[in-house]
Design a protein around this motif. Structure first.
Motif, PDB file in Angstrom:
ATOM      1  N   MET A   1      -5.210  -5.727  -4.762  1.00 21.28           N
ATOM      2  CA  MET A   1      -3.854  -5.192  -4.832  1.00 21.28           C
ATOM      3  C   MET A   1      -2.901  -6.350  -5.109  1.00 21.28           C
ATOM      4  O   MET A   1      -2.917  -7.350  -4.412  1.00 21.28           O
ATOM      5  N   ALA A   2      -2.071  -6.185  -6.109  1.00 21.88           N
ATOM      6  CA  ALA A   2      -1.089  -7.217  -6.444  1.00 21.88           C
ATOM      7  C   ALA A   2      -0.029  -7.285  -5.354  1.00 21.88           C
ATOM      8  O   ALA A   2       0.314  -6.280  -4.750  1.00 21.88           O
ATOM      9  N   THR A   3       0.489  -8.486  -5.123  1.00 23.90           N
ATOM     10  CA  THR A   3       1.482  -8.630  -4.064  1.00 23.90           C
ATOM     11  C   THR A   3       2.744  -9.317  -4.553  1.00 23.90           C
ATOM     12  O   THR A   3       3.396 -10.013  -3.809  1.00 23.90           O
ATOM     13  N   ASP A   4       3.103  -9.117  -5.840  1.00 26.70           N
ATOM     14  CA  ASP A   4       4.377  -9.687  -6.265  1.00 26.70           C
ATOM     15  C   ASP A   4       5.517  -8.809  -5.749  1.00 26.70           C
ATOM     16  O   ASP A   4       5.289  -7.742  -5.198  1.00 26.70           O
ATOM     17  N   VAL A   5       6.743  -9.276  -5.912  1.00 27.16           N
ATOM     18  CA  VAL A   5       7.886  -8.575  -5.318  1.00 27.16           C
ATOM     19  C   VAL A   5       8.090  -7.164  -5.836  1.00 27.16           C
ATOM     20  O   VAL A   5       8.748  -6.369  -5.187  1.00 27.16           O
ATOM     21  N   ASN A   6       7.538  -6.840  -6.991  1.00 29.66           N
ATOM     22  CA  ASN A   6       7.773  -5.514  -7.552  1.00 29.66           C
ATOM     23  C   ASN A   6       6.624  -4.542  -7.337  1.00 29.66           C
ATOM     24  O   ASN A   6       6.768  -3.357  -7.582  1.00 29.66           O
ATOM     25  N   THR A   7       5.472  -5.016  -6.906  1.00 32.90           N
ATOM     26  CA  THR A   7       4.319  -4.142  -6.755  1.00 32.90           C
ATOM     27  C   THR A   7       3.866  -4.123  -5.302  1.00 32.90           C
ATOM     28  O   THR A   7       3.696  -5.160  -4.686  1.00 32.90           O
ATOM     29  N   ALA A   8       3.690  -2.932  -4.807  1.00 36.83           N
ATOM     30  CA  ALA A   8       3.239  -2.746  -3.431  1.00 36.83           C
ATOM     31  C   ALA A   8       2.263  -1.576  -3.426  1.00 36.83           C
ATOM     32  O   ALA A   8       2.280  -0.749  -4.339  1.00 36.83           O
ATOM     33  N   PRO A   9       1.425  -1.468  -2.407  1.00 39.92           N
ATOM     34  CA  PRO A   9       0.506  -0.321  -2.360  1.00 39.92           C
ATOM     35  C   PRO A   9       1.295   0.973  -2.187  1.00 39.92           C
ATOM     36  O   PRO A   9       2.356   0.979  -1.559  1.00 39.92           O
ATOM     37  N   PRO A  10       0.790   2.065  -2.745  1.00 41.60           N
ATOM     38  CA  PRO A  10       1.450   3.349  -2.507  1.00 41.60           C
ATOM     39  C   PRO A  10       1.303   3.727  -1.031  1.00 41.60           C
ATOM     40  O   PRO A  10       0.239   3.582  -0.446  1.00 41.60           O
TER      41      PRO A  10
END
Length: 167
Positions: A1-10
């Motif tokens: 799962m990506a953890t940059d500021v714009n991507t989070a888990p649903p």
């Protein structure tokens, strides 16, 4: 799962009429990976009669509000399947949320087309201990009151991002 500021888990969260036997979902909220947030009030079925005043004090949603503003369970089940089909969403209260979403879909007579898992599956053991204090800090910093589904999913995503970026 990506953890940059714009991507989070649903993330998914539900509010309910109470706790334990007889309780049913009254609000569902979810936040997508792109951080778009959706929430829906749920109109209780005629045979959904359990109501806990203590739970109402926590979430602040009345039965009258649900009857006036809530969507019918069939419409919500179809909307959830349309928007979430094939996805896995994460919950910090998996046992409750999966039970309540199951009740919604069972009562609607519609097959659920997405999965719910515990948020702990995304966290390392040392991150789990920081979950609750980080969540409380996020609530305070954002000036939000917990226990409305749309707010809770926003807070949970932000909490996840902060913890994931600690490592």
């Amino acid at each position: 799962m990506a953890t940059d500021v714009n991507t989070a888990p649903p993330i998914i969260d539900l509010e309910a009429s109470g706790f334990g036997r007889g309780s049913y979902p009254i609000e569902v909220g979810f936040a997508l990976e792109n951080r778009d947030i959706h929430s829906f009030l749920i109109k209780p079925e005629e045979d959904w009669t359990h109501w806990c005043k203590d739970a109402e004090q926590i979430h602040g949603i009345s039965r009258e509000q649900l009857k006036a503003e809530g969507m019918c369970i069939e419409d919500i089940a179809l909307k959830l399947n349309e928007m979430l089909r094939g996805q896995t969403l994460y919950s910090d209260a998996w046992s409750f949320d999966s039970s309540w979403i199951g009740r919604l879909f069972d009562s609607a007579g519609i097959v659920q087309r997405f999965r719910i898992e515990t948020i702990n599956k995304l966290l390392k053991p040392d991150q789990v201990e920081f979950w609750h204090p980080t969540k409380e800090a996020v609530l305070q910093e954002l000036g939000l009151r917990a226990h409305r589904a749309g707010i809770d999913v926003q807070v949970l995503q932000e909490t996840y991002l902060r913890i994931a970026n600690m490592s």
